[in-house]
Design a protein around this motif. Structure first.
Motif, short mmCIF file in Angstrom:
data_model
loop_
_atom_site.label_atom_id
_atom_site.label_comp_id
_atom_site.label_asym_id
_atom_site.label_seq_id
_atom_site.Cartn_x
_atom_site.Cartn_y
_atom_site.Cartn_z
N ALA A 96 0.84 -1.20 0.00
CA ALA A 96 0.00 0.00 0.00
C ALA A 96 0.87 1.25 0.00
O ALA A 96 2.00 1.24 0.51
CB ALA A 96 -0.90 0.01 1.23
N ARG A 127 -3.12 6.88 0.15
CA ARG A 127 -4.32 6.68 0.96
C ARG A 127 -4.72 7.98 1.65
O ARG A 127 -5.88 8.35 1.65
CB ARG A 127 -4.07 5.59 2.00
CG ARG A 127 -5.30 5.30 2.84
CD ARG A 127 -5.06 4.38 4.01
NE ARG A 127 -4.15 3.30 3.73
CZ ARG A 127 -3.71 2.46 4.64
NH1 ARG A 127 -4.09 2.57 5.90
NH2 ARG A 127 -2.87 1.49 4.32
N LYS A 132 -1.59 2.21 -7.51
CA LYS A 132 -1.46 2.36 -6.05
C LYS A 132 -2.69 1.75 -5.39
O LYS A 132 -3.77 1.76 -5.95
CB LYS A 132 -1.33 3.83 -5.69
CG LYS A 132 -0.10 4.45 -6.31
CD LYS A 132 0.00 5.90 -5.97
CE LYS A 132 1.06 6.56 -6.78
NZ LYS A 132 2.29 6.76 -6.23
N THR A 133 -2.48 1.21 -4.20
CA THR A 133 -3.58 0.59 -3.46
C THR A 133 -3.66 1.20 -2.07
O THR A 133 -2.68 1.73 -1.55
CB THR A 133 -3.39 -0.93 -3.35
OG1 THR A 133 -2.14 -1.20 -2.74
CG2 THR A 133 -3.44 -1.60 -4.71
N TYR A 134 -4.83 1.10 -1.46
CA TYR A 134 -5.05 1.62 -0.11
C TYR A 134 -4.44 0.71 0.95
O TYR A 134 -4.09 1.15 2.02
CB TYR A 134 -6.54 1.74 0.19
CG TYR A 134 -7.21 2.84 -0.57
CD1 TYR A 134 -6.76 4.14 -0.52
CD2 TYR A 134 -8.33 2.58 -1.35
CE1 TYR A 134 -7.38 5.15 -1.22
CE2 TYR A 134 -8.96 3.58 -2.05
CZ TYR A 134 -8.48 4.86 -1.99
OH TYR A 134 -9.10 5.85 -2.67
N ARG A 135 -4.38 -0.57 0.65
CA ARG A 135 -3.85 -1.52 1.63
C ARG A 135 -3.01 -2.56 0.90
O ARG A 135 -3.04 -2.64 -0.32
CB ARG A 135 -4.99 -2.19 2.40
CG ARG A 135 -5.93 -2.99 1.54
CD ARG A 135 -7.09 -3.54 2.36
NE ARG A 135 -7.95 -4.35 1.54
CZ ARG A 135 -7.82 -5.66 1.35
NH1 ARG A 135 -6.85 -6.31 1.95
NH2 ARG A 135 -8.64 -6.31 0.58
N ASP A 136 -2.28 -3.34 1.66
CA ASP A 136 -1.47 -4.40 1.06
C ASP A 136 -2.40 -5.47 0.50
O ASP A 136 -3.33 -5.91 1.18
CB ASP A 136 -0.56 -5.04 2.12
CG ASP A 136 0.49 -4.09 2.64
OD1 ASP A 136 0.70 -3.04 2.01
OD2 ASP A 136 1.09 -4.39 3.69
#
Length: 142
Positions: free
Chosen positions: A6, A11, A96-100
């Motif tokens: 993440a 985020r 891109k991601t908010y969490r793993d």
């Protein structure tokens, strides 16, 4: 098993943007309420043709408003699906991601990429339906 890490700054920016968007929407609803009260006052005090014109504008505006966000969301989903299909992994490296999240490969990634592209086409189709409905309402109430 690969993990797509993440991005905490992404985020944080996204949550701030979401909060700002929520504020803008709240202000927009408040202004919409005032505008609709103005429309109602004009409709009750004016000739039927002018009331119909105000109503036509209100209905067409309500129908066209979700078209742009739906089209943009559909475009983003289709881009995500295309990038995942080309890389053979989901999510793509550059996203891109908010969490793993666990990285999917091969058939699982292909299924997710197809699903993303299909949902993107559906969202863009919905944008077209919103725009067509706005035009139809405008023509029908003319």
């Amino acid at each position: 098993m690969d993990i797509h890490r993440a991005d905490l700054a992404y985020r944080r920016r996204s949550l701030w943007l979401l909060a700002a968007l929520l504020g803008v929407c709240a202000i927009g609803l408040w202004l919409l309420h005032g505008w609709l009260q103005t429309v109602q006052a004009h409709a009750l005090a004016s000739a039927p043709q002018e009331a119909r014109r105000w109503l036509r504008g209100a209905i067409a505006a309500m129908l066209i408003m979700p078209a742009l966000p739906s089209a943009l969301w559909g475009h983003s989903l289709r881009r995500l699906g295309r990038a995942a299909r080309e890389e053979g992994r989901f999510p793509p490296r550059a996203w891109k991601t908010y969490r793993d999240v666990r990285v999917l490969r091969e058939q699982a990634a292909l299924r997710w990429s197809r699903r993303s592209e299909r949902l993107g086409r559906i969202a863009q189709g919905a944008a077209g339906v919103f725009a067509a409905a706005a035009v139809a309402a405008w023509v029908w109430l003319s």
